[in-house]
Design a protein around this motif. Sequence first.
Motif, PDB file in Angstrom:
ATOM      1  N   ARG A  75      51.771   1.976  20.717  1.00 34.80           N
ATOM      2  CA  ARG A  75      52.243   2.628  19.501  1.00 34.80           C
ATOM      3  C   ARG A  75      51.578   3.973  19.350  1.00 34.80           C
ATOM      4  O   ARG A  75      50.398   4.130  19.615  1.00 34.80           O
ATOM      5  N   THR A  76      52.384   4.952  18.911  1.00 30.23           N
ATOM      6  CA  THR A  76      51.849   6.237  18.481  1.00 30.23           C
ATOM      7  C   THR A  76      52.352   6.509  17.073  1.00 30.23           C
ATOM      8  O   THR A  76      53.420   6.031  16.682  1.00 30.23           O
ATOM      9  N   ALA A  96      55.149  12.803  28.076  1.00 25.17           N
ATOM     10  CA  ALA A  96      53.972  11.968  28.347  1.00 25.17           C
ATOM     11  C   ALA A  96      54.299  10.485  28.370  1.00 25.17           C
ATOM     12  O   ALA A  96      53.714   9.731  29.144  1.00 25.17           O
ATOM     13  N   PHE A  97      55.231  10.062  27.518  1.00 26.89           N
ATOM     14  CA  PHE A  97      55.475   8.631  27.321  1.00 26.89           C
ATOM     15  C   PHE A  97      56.892   8.187  27.686  1.00 26.89           C
ATOM     16  O   PHE A  97      57.279   7.072  27.364  1.00 26.89           O
ATOM     17  N   GLY A  98      57.659   9.018  28.380  1.00 28.37           N
ATOM     18  CA  GLY A  98      59.062   8.734  28.661  1.00 28.37           C
ATOM     19  C   GLY A  98      59.347   7.386  29.278  1.00 28.37           C
ATOM     20  O   GLY A  98      60.249   6.676  28.853  1.00 28.37           O
ATOM     21  N   THR A 105      56.243   6.520  15.324  1.00 24.38           N
ATOM     22  CA  THR A 105      56.693   6.951  14.009  1.00 24.38           C
ATOM     23  C   THR A 105      56.319   8.410  13.863  1.00 24.38           C
ATOM     24  O   THR A 105      55.220   8.805  14.252  1.00 24.38           O
ATOM     25  N   MET A 106      57.232   9.232  13.329  1.00 24.64           N
ATOM     26  CA  MET A 106      56.939  10.620  13.029  1.00 24.64           C
ATOM     27  C   MET A 106      57.155  10.819  11.541  1.00 24.64           C
ATOM     28  O   MET A 106      58.224  10.511  11.022  1.00 24.64           O
ATOM     29  N   ALA A 123      46.971   6.706  18.299  1.00 26.68           N
ATOM     30  CA  ALA A 123      47.519   5.837  19.341  1.00 26.68           C
ATOM     31  C   ALA A 123      46.837   4.473  19.308  1.00 26.68           C
ATOM     32  O   ALA A 123      45.651   4.366  19.001  1.00 26.68           O
ATOM     33  N   SER A 124      47.604   3.445  19.621  1.00 26.63           N
ATOM     34  CA  SER A 124      47.110   2.085  19.776  1.00 26.63           C
ATOM     35  C   SER A 124      47.453   1.628  21.182  1.00 26.63           C
ATOM     36  O   SER A 124      48.577   1.837  21.648  1.00 26.63           O
TER      37      SER A 124
END
Length: 130
Positions: A75-76, A96-98, A105-106, A123-124
């Motif tokens: 999660r970010t 970075a995370f594709g 969540t933004m 980040a988790s």
Amino acid sequence: MSKRNNISSGSPWEDVVGYSRAVRIGNVVEVTGTVADNEGELVGGNDPYLQTKFAIQKIKGVLAQAGASLEDVIRTRIFVTDITQWEAIGKAHQEAFGEIKPCTTMVQVSRFIDDKYLVEIEASAIITEA
């Protein structure tokens, strides 16, 4: 019971506020809000894409200190001061995370501790055995 490992960046604010850059307990790593700051210097200027890229690189570094990697991120949370910049911020996140595709969540916030910051990311991660 799992041992707690607090990871420091050496920032003087950690002791003033009472936080760690990251905390690992067992196979869980939590990374605190991270901005595009490199020892007091803003990285990326007024460009949300570049600020996001740098914040993610800082997260990658602290994850490595905790024995984790971006691949372990589940999660970010992305906090921004201008949600209309979501595409530039999202592009840096996707680069970075594709393939990892963590939950994310933004959220737009009114401001950060310093007006020069446009993006802050948490980040988790959960480290899994291969």
